[in-house]
Write a protein that holds these residues in place. Sequence first.
Motif: not given
Length: 334
Positions: A277-291
């Motif tokens: 399961s791919a989850r956004l919390d796995q991307l801390r320190g790797l990707a930046l979200l712009d909501r």
Amino acid sequence: MRTLEEVQATLQIAKVKEEDLQPVTYCLSFGDNVSSGDYCLMELDDTLCKHIEAGKSLIIRGDKDEHAVLCSEDKTYDLKIADTSNLLLFVPGCKTPDQLPDIPASPQLMHAQIWGFSNCYWELRKQRPRIKKLKKLLMENPYDGPAVGMQEEEVPGPKYTMDDLLERIQASREEIEAHLQTVHACEIDDSESWSFSKVPLSICLEELGSLEPKAMIEHCLNCYGRRYNNEDGQVMYALDEDKVCRATAQLLLQNAVKFNLSEFQEVWQQSVPEGMSARLDQLRGLALLDRSSKPETISLLRVEDLPEDTLERFNSLFSLREKWTQDDIEPYIQ
């Protein structure tokens, strides 16, 4: 260590008649660094005792949000902690009177060391298998067409092997197999599918050795999985879901300045191994979200690419965004 004379003196002070007791007295002492957390005690019935004595295993199953159960090959048991006012001692080598070959006629003192202690134990109660979740998993990808087999057109949606179901369903193998027959589930190409928690090293090297150096294949497995030996002594790897999903996301994001968030999540989930399961919390320190943007976007921002100097790092971050939430900025300033 107490002597036999000291034990007899204690009995006199307590006004206990020596003839009312067994002739063998155990003198117990605590071993070095003994703690109550060293061992967990479990109460087993005769059936489960014979199961263990025969060299068979018992498995505890349950996700983080589920109450754990214990499974044998064909039954499921509820696990509950039972407290006791008596201190339970774990004393290997200590024998009960019926286990002693010859009961001496005269008083005898024996010494035994306590390896652990507890004031609670696991109590087992047989229960019905928890298989409601099984139907939910199967309905994620129901069969609705003629395409069958790994060589046919790929059907979207997750697929599960028996090993996957055993990892996620709180029931024994026999109970799961019986329910699969009841709902007329069909197993296809099981021999061609691996559980990502049971990846055999030898087959990986054999199948991929012509494409990549074997040392690099093993290196990748070490980077993204945990090495262990199965019951047959075969070297296996359990892939780390978070590491694999994170690495896959980085490969996707490094090819674009910005990615539509919803489109990225769809492609990302399709790119990771089945069952993960791919989850956004796995991307801390790797990707930046712009909501705040329409549509919402995601872009690559690795913490290791930021300046090491604290002031320069803050300047770099605020040049990218004027306002930050604590959750967004935290992985970049820790």
